[in-house]
Design an enzyme around this catalytic site. Structure first.
Site, mmCIF file in Angstrom:
data_model
loop_
_atom_site.group_PDB
_atom_site.id
_atom_site.type_symbol
_atom_site.label_atom_id
_atom_site.label_comp_id
_atom_site.label_asym_id
_atom_site.label_seq_id
_atom_site.Cartn_x
_atom_site.Cartn_y
_atom_site.Cartn_z
ATOM 1 C CG ASP A 206 -1.877 0.964 1.310
ATOM 2 O OD1 ASP A 206 -2.920 0.995 0.121
ATOM 3 O OD2 ASP A 206 -1.967 1.758 2.239
ATOM 4 C CD GLU A 269 -2.018 2.581 -3.595
ATOM 5 O OE1 GLU A 269 -2.927 3.201 -4.111
ATOM 6 O OE2 GLU A 269 -1.671 2.473 -2.507
HETATM 7 C C1 GLC Z 1 -4.172 2.996 -0.661
HETATM 8 C C2 GLC Z 1 -5.426 2.141 -0.882
HETATM 9 C C3 GLC Z 1 -6.773 2.795 -0.411
HETATM 10 C C4 GLC Z 1 -6.483 3.194 1.078
HETATM 11 C C5 GLC Z 1 -5.161 4.228 1.280
HETATM 12 C C6 GLC Z 1 -4.898 4.526 2.444
HETATM 13 O O1 GLC Z 1 -4.399 4.045 -1.784
HETATM 14 O O2 GLC Z 1 -5.546 1.473 -2.021
HETATM 15 O O3 GLC Z 1 -7.756 2.242 -0.560
HETATM 16 O O4 GLC Z 1 -7.321 4.051 1.456
HETATM 17 O O5 GLC Z 1 -3.896 3.535 0.430
HETATM 18 O O6 GLC Z 1 -4.250 3.112 3.178
#
Ligand code: GLC
Length: 534
Positions: A206, A269
């Site tokens: 994440d 991500e």
């Molecule tokens: C990422 C996740 C999202 C979440 C954020 C905070 O972007 O994909 O769903 O709200 O991180 O953890």
């Protein structure tokens, strides 16, 4: 770089990653929220899609203020989802079916309910104080600098007990961990080991590009392109809270932890342009993430020329960086792609995702054509939407609705007497797995036909990519070649019939439209066609 032969590819290069949002896949316990036993019961379906791995969005203990992206204990399963024993059963069943299991690792922040934060907030003398990011107020008593939360407002919350502010790039209930502290890094490395020992094959990481912030806590400059009506977070250029050099160092360390185990992987991500994105894969000597998520198919306009230009430049950049490419069309934070590109273009998009060079990630329900579900105001639950109700589209509930399994009550997601945590789509009685199973012309079976083609034609998996001239601004064509094998993909992004001459002369392997066209036939409106190259 010479391309590896298909047989030499790793599982995460060869296969498709299928994202499951656990709250919404299958409710076995009958409380309106999906759970692990539900997922396990549906794994044969997932395997039938021809995918390689399942990625589960967070299932750890959490107060669920951000639906699990606020972790209160990284080494336990939230009771809403089940138990560690249920998880063991899920992993065993997945592996029996030949599926890899990936978890969502959330290293940037914990929940404010995490024992570490509870300890840290006891006061400045707490041994865990430095595990989080604390600062004194500005001289006027306000937040220490201008940094903003992704979900609106300041990224700082005042803690009256100690008279300091703590940093949170998301909700106040998601305090940022201080990755500069080696104890934090060691504890978070142990989390990876804990799950790998339990058979987990990989991790989606994440917001990995946010791990470190500027050590001097300088204000971020205004974004001159920001317009009122866009989210407040975008009003700044995030030069001090994102993509910091230290983050690269921490990721190299995480990779070493993964490499203590055999054949594990992580996908990060990262919402960044290609030139900042690919460095996250590291180098052969100092590797970082195996796949830095490439979100450009989501971010680009649905336009053949622009997508071709991006695919060409991205493929070349991956080659130069010796990085394996990857592609994504949707996830739990983005509108459903079918709603974005339109039903007519849906199979063109699906074909693109599954035939470009690189690992595709598919979002649950996209294979049956699920769309954004309008949510009545009283049922909205996503904090990103509730806190930014003035920004259209800020909420993510519409793309997180329950999976549509059959035409029965609650579409088979939950028992009839239960109200699911988010409403079902109105068309769930028509758009569902059961209705599509037996229909050879369904979206579901089109998805399966694509994954079957990938298995039959290794060129579609490991082959080189080269885009082809079509003479039309709304047709994107490319070839995938491996040794003597050549497969051609033709994608008509428009509603006109387009003749593409020689490009269509090979034997058709698959068309998105019902009838198989004869060799050389022009592309029909919105048609995706895959052919054997001549
Ligand atoms: C990422 C996740 C999202 C979440 C954020 C905070 O972007 O994909 O769903 O709200 O991180 O953890």
């Amino acid at each position: 770089m010479t391309q590896p032969l298909a047989g030499e590819l790793k599982w995460w290069q060869r296969g498709i990653i299928y994202q499951i949002y656990p709250r919404s896949f299958q409710d076995a316990s009958g409380d309106g929220v999906g759970d692990l036993r539900g997922i396990t019961s549906r794994l044969p379906y997932v395997a039938s899609l021809g995918v390689e791995a399942v990625w589960l969005s967070p299932i750890f203990r959490s107060p669920m203020r951000d639906f699990g992206y606020d972790v209160a204990d990284y080494c336990d399963i939230d009771p809403l989802f089940g138990t560690l024993a249920d998880f063991g059963a899920l992993v065993a069943e997945a592996h029996r079916l030949g599926l890899k299991v990936m978890l969502d690792y959330v290293p940037n922040h914990t929940s404010s309910d995490h024992a570490w934060f509870q300890e840290a907030r006891r006061g400045k003398g707490s041994p865990k104080r430095d595990w989080y990011v604390w600062r004194d107020p500005a001289p006027d008593g306000g937040p220490p600098n201008n940094w903003k939360s992704f979900f609106g407002g300041s990224a700082w919350t005042f803690d009256p007990a100690s008279g300091q502010y703590y940093l949170h790039q998301f909700l106040p209930g998601q305090p940022d961990l201080n990755w500069r502290n080696p104890e934090v890094r060691a504890a978070m490395a142990d989390v990876l080991r804990f799950w790998m020992r339990r058979g987990v094959d990989g991790f989606r990481v994440d917001v990995i590009w946010l791990l470190a912030e500027d050590e001097a806590f300088r204000d971020e400059p205004a974004n001159p392109e920001w317009q009122p009506g866009q989210i407040e977070h975008a009003s700044l250029l995030h030069v001090h809270t994102q993509d910091q050099p230290e983050t690269h160092t921490y990721i190299r360390e995480l990779r070493q932890v993964l490499d203590e185990f055999e054949d594990r992987m992580m996908v990060g991500e990262i919402y960044l342009p290609t030139e900042q994105l690919l460095p996250y894969a590291g180098t052969p000597d100092a590797p970082m993430v195996h796949l830095p998520f490439n979100f450009h198919l989501i971010l680009l306009p649905w336009d053949a020329l622009q997508i071709r230009a991006f695919a060409d430049s991205y493929d070349a950049a991956c080659r130069a960086a010796q990085t394996w490419p990857n592609w994504v069309l949707g996830n739990h934070d983005q509108p459903r792609f079918r709603s974005r590109v339109g039903a007519d273009q849906s199979r063109v998009a699906q074909t693109l995702l599954l035939t470009l060079r690189g690992t595709p990630t598919a979002y649950y329900g996209d294979e049956i054509g699920m769309e954004n579900v309008p949510i009545p105001p009283e049922r909205l639950v996503d904090p990103a939407g509730l806190q930014q109700s003035d920004v259209p589209g800020a909420g993510r509930d519409p793309e997180r609705t329950p999976m549509q399994w059959d035409g029965g009550p609650n579409a088979g997601f939950a028992p009839a007497a239960v109200t699911p945590w988010l409403p079902l789509a109105d068309d769930a009685d028509r758009v569902n797995v059961q209705a599509q199973e037996g229909d050879p012309a369904s979206d579901l079976n089109y998805f399966r036909a694509l994954t079957a083609l990938r298995r039959e034609h290794p060129a579609l998996v490991g082959g080189e990519y080269r885009s082809l001239e079509t003479g039309h601004a709304d047709v994107f064509a490319f070839e995938r070649t491996l040794g003597e094998a050549r497969v051609v993909v033709l994608l008509n992004f428009g509603g006109e019939t387009r003749a593409v001459g020689e490009l269509a002369s090979g034997q058709t392997l698959l068309s998105s439209l019902e009838d198989r066209p004869s060799a050389g036939a022009p592309l029909r409106p919105n048609e995706a066609r895959i052919l054997l190259g001549q």
